[in-house]
Design an enzyme around this catalytic site. Sequence first.
Site, PDB file in Angstrom:
ATOM      1  CB  SER A  47     104.165  -3.549  56.525  1.00 51.17           C
ATOM      2  OG  SER A  47     104.100  -4.023  57.843  1.00 51.17           O
ATOM      3  CG  ASP A  65     108.229   7.518  75.219  1.00 47.78           C
ATOM      4  OD1 ASP A  65     107.205   6.837  74.975  1.00 47.78           O
ATOM      5  OD2 ASP A  65     108.951   7.303  76.200  1.00 47.78           O
ATOM      6  CB  CYS A  98     103.409 -10.113  66.325  1.00 50.12           C
ATOM      7  SG  CYS A  98     104.943  -9.330  66.807  1.00 50.12           S
TER       8      CYS A  98
END
Lengths: 312, 203
Positions: free
Chosen positions: A111, A157, A238
């Site tokens: 997103s 990675d 978050c």
Amino acid sequence: MQPLERYASLLDDYDAFRAACERPLPSVVRVNTLKASIERARDALDAEGVAYEATDWHPGVLRLDERGPGTSWPYFHGWLHGQEEVSALPALALDPRPGEVVWDACAAPGSKTTQIADLMDDTGVLVGNDNNLGRLSALRHNAERLGITNLAVTNQDARNFSFKPFGDRTDEEERIEAFDRALVDAPCSCEGTIRKNPDALERWSMDHIKGIVGIQKGILKRAVQATRPGGTVVYSTCTFAPEENEAVLDHALEEADCEIVEWDAPEGFETDPGITEWNGEEYDSSVELAHRVYPHRNDTGGFFCAKLEVTA
Amino acid sequence: MTDSNEGDAPDAPDATDSAPPENDGQRFDRLPATADERDVPGRPSREEVVDWWEQRYGIAPETWDGHTFWEKGNGKLWAFADDVVSPIEVEGLGLRILRARQEHWKPSTNAVQRFATDATKNVVVLDAEEATRFAKGEDQELPRWDGDWGYVVAAHEIAGDNETSETPRATGEAGDVEPIGVGLYLHGELRSTVPKGRREDLS
């Protein structure tokens, strides 16, 4: 211990914070202006009788009255993308320009990546990386649905990201050896997603946080190294945990050539400054320039976002 | 995620000194500009791809000016907004636009949604009910179409002006139609090729 109780000392309106964490999040979509103008997407929603309200701070970020954006024509055409409101912040902080070379270190499911592509007008090179091959198919699916053509997808990675596939240290004219900007939207303990996922804190433990902090530091350090001097790196999570936020920034300031720079959150979006002290640890005073987003301030999920400039 | 259920082509064997280079399904190779510059047999040239979109759908060659074209897998062609080294071993590069290396080239749903907004040929304009069936992935009788057989752009009218699209369509209807996806028109029937992951019930 209930993990969120740790933050009572940071908030003078802790009860409002806890109450907001109990409420479900509204369903939010972002208009993909690569395929339709904000006005056209909103006209199409109106024509279908899909009710929405634009957020106070962004005309292309819309809160839907009912859950689930998937079943409407504007969505089918790739004019809309379901994206949590607060997660639109880091791409704005990154402020990518058309024609630049930009890295999204932890891109899937995309997103923020697709929002970056939109801000770049689908030009230049956007490298969307993720270490999880399974999640890369979601990233590719989302990018293709939105009609994005400037995305190169890699499966590395991020801590050891290599430019070798891009012709690093060759004399090829099209080689890429550094980024203009990089977003590190790091894997984290996800405390701030509690409104979307009530189980988010079930597996919370200090040991888990200690383990993930090493990964966060490694990715941010590589992002600073891989970005040209004068370039921009944005770090976001978050979660509310200072160990994963200010402490990671503090580590980067010591270990890598970068400084935190001022960035104003969009007008109408309220944030709190980063904290310089936690559990007896002190952090560099510039971490105050980072943004803490608490759910009760703007009725969103929880978030953390800081903008850095690469100095050498 | 790709259209339909086409898997990646199996590994091509390593080229030897005596054989011409072959297509390698594990990496992206830039298409040659013209047929004269082709060194991998069967690989379409950029010129052929641009011509195909123009001849089949009336899409102006300038549409592609900013994009490079790439092949990964057997005949899967991708459009990328910039240029990078070739070959390049990455998991994705831009948007998959076309399946070539077969008798009838097949555009992807995502390609026509992005690039066929100005198509003038082989655009089948569907009414509301037909469009809903198409998006669901259903085949339907559509005897009124008198254009070519084969892969067509299925489109419908949708609210709002598309300032870039004012072209009268092959159907004779002018206006703001928006591509939904790719249909296969055969024997009076329009088959939807909307891939499973993109189908929606919009009724």
